[in-house]
Design an enzyme around this catalytic site. Structure first.
Site, PDB file in Angstrom:
ATOM      1  N   ASP A 194      14.400 -29.196  -2.236  1.00 57.06           N
ATOM      2  CA  ASP A 194      12.943 -29.003  -2.121  1.00 57.06           C
ATOM      3  C   ASP A 194      12.399 -29.955  -1.062  1.00 57.06           C
ATOM      4  O   ASP A 194      12.565 -31.172  -1.172  1.00 57.06           O
ATOM      5  CB  ASP A 194      12.318 -29.299  -3.493  1.00 57.06           C
ATOM      6  CG  ASP A 194      10.804 -29.135  -3.547  1.00 57.06           C
ATOM      7  OD1 ASP A 194      10.214 -28.604  -2.594  1.00 57.06           O
ATOM      8  OD2 ASP A 194      10.220 -29.547  -4.585  1.00 57.06           O
ATOM      9  N   ASP A 209       4.325 -26.868  -8.517  1.00 65.59           N
ATOM     10  CA  ASP A 209       4.346 -28.328  -8.404  1.00 65.59           C
ATOM     11  C   ASP A 209       3.178 -28.975  -9.122  1.00 65.59           C
ATOM     12  O   ASP A 209       2.020 -28.819  -8.726  1.00 65.59           O
ATOM     13  CB  ASP A 209       4.275 -28.734  -6.924  1.00 65.59           C
ATOM     14  CG  ASP A 209       5.576 -28.455  -6.208  1.00 65.59           C
ATOM     15  OD1 ASP A 209       6.561 -29.150  -6.491  1.00 65.59           O
ATOM     16  OD2 ASP A 209       5.602 -27.529  -5.363  1.00 65.59           O
TER      17      ASP A 209
HETATM   18  C1  DX5 Z   1       6.086 -31.358  -2.513  1.00 60.93           C
HETATM   19  C2  DX5 Z   1       6.657 -30.289  -3.396  1.00 60.93           C
HETATM   20  C3  DX5 Z   1       7.273 -29.160  -2.691  1.00 60.93           C
HETATM   21  C4  DX5 Z   1       6.434 -28.554  -1.581  1.00 60.93           C
HETATM   22  C5  DX5 Z   1       7.411 -28.012  -0.608  1.00 60.93           C
HETATM   23  O1  DX5 Z   1       6.446 -32.608  -2.878  1.00 60.93           O
HETATM   24  O2  DX5 Z   1       7.599 -30.787  -4.335  1.00 60.93           O
HETATM   25  O3  DX5 Z   1       7.712 -28.147  -3.583  1.00 60.93           O
HETATM   26  O4  DX5 Z   1       5.535 -27.558  -1.965  1.00 60.93           O
HETATM   27  O5  DX5 Z   1       6.736 -27.580   0.524  1.00 60.93           O
HETATM   28  P1  DX5 Z   1       7.468 -27.424   1.919  1.00 60.93           P
HETATM   29  O6  DX5 Z   1       8.537 -26.376   1.732  1.00 60.93           O
HETATM   30  O7  DX5 Z   1       6.396 -27.029   2.854  1.00 60.93           O
HETATM   31  O8  DX5 Z   1       8.086 -28.765   2.251  1.00 60.93           O
HETATM   32 ZN    ZN Z   2       8.435 -29.212  -5.619  1.00 63.23          ZN
END
Ligand code: DX5
Ligand code: ZN
Length: 225
Positions: free
Chosen positions: A181, A42
């Site tokens: 996501d 990310d």
């Molecule tokens: C946050 C990112 C995600 C994040 C997901 O905006 O795009 O990829 O790391 O993390 P979790 O699975 O904990 O929501």
């Molecule tokens: Zn992400």
């Protein structure tokens, strides 16, 4: 390169944002041992999303660890101006870039990604209609349905995302993958798979678990065909 050549039918993608960044290489090694192949990376610019996250310098450091073992790096660009970053991501070893429909200019970004030899994805936020994302998705490998407002790991899954995944899946040609996501974990992963998602990004559900390798395997088993 598109995703067709290297992605398996269904992927649980560990989101490295949620990993222990002081031990990032080790965390990646353990996920590869557990069977992970596609890592979600990310990039946040402090504008499109509040935080500045990680970028090409970190990507460059981890790319050999991932590639030497057959893994791939799927880069989620939570940035206002993806065109500025895509060439750097390619140079640093990214394999695919996903930019947001909300920043516009999708056809030019798809063309730039291809020019750089990258896979291409189009993300849409909880406030954006699935139909808008599907209309703009010409030429992409995947469409990413956000199930949180992007920015941070560890937020709660927004249940309406299930219908949005189903809707966008129905609007897209079969060759375009549907990714989800945000807040993905043991409580919703099977339902998301059923709704049509085949690329399931999981951050804290993996890395905040006592044993992240076991957590990966459990999620993978829950969506296995
Ligand atoms: C946050 C990112 C995600 C994040 C997901 O905006 O795009 O990829 O790391 O993390 P979790 O699975 O904990 O929501
Ligand atoms: Zn992400």
């Amino acid at each position: 390169m598109g995703w067709g050549g290297w992605v398996r039918g269904v992927e649980i993608e560990p989101s490295l944002y949620a990993a222990d960044l002081a031990r990032l290489g080790e965390e990646i090694g353990r996920q590869l041992d557990a069977g992970a192949r596609v890592f979600h990376f990310d990039v946040g610019d402090g504008h499109f999303v509040e935080p500045i996250t990680v970028g090409p310098i970190v990507l460059e450091a981890i790319a050999p660890l991932v590639h030497d073992r057959g893994g791939r790096l799927d880069c989620h660009l939570m940035v206002e101006n993806p065109a500025r970053h895509i060439p750097q991501i390619a140079r640093a070893g990214g394999d695919s870039v996903t930019f947001h429909v909300e920043v516009g200019d999708t056809p030019a970004l798809v063309a730039l990604a291809r020019e750089q030899g990258l896979g291409a994805g189009l993300a849409f936020n909880p406030g954006t209609a699935a139909a808008e994302a599907a209309r703009a998705a010409d030429g992409v490998d995947l469409v990413l349905c956000m199930s949180i407002w992007p920015g941070y790991s560890g937020q709660a899954f927004m249940p309406e995302a299930l219908d949005r995944v189903r809707e966008v899946r129905g609007l897209l040609p079969g060759r375009v993958r549907v990714q989800v996501d945000g807040g993905v974990g043991p409580d919703n992963v099977a339902a998301l798979r059923e709704a049509g998602a085949d690329l399931l990004v999981a951050g804290s559900a993996i890395f905040a678990a006592d044993d992240p390798g076991v957590a990966y395997r459990r999620l993978a088993a829950a969506v296995a065909p």
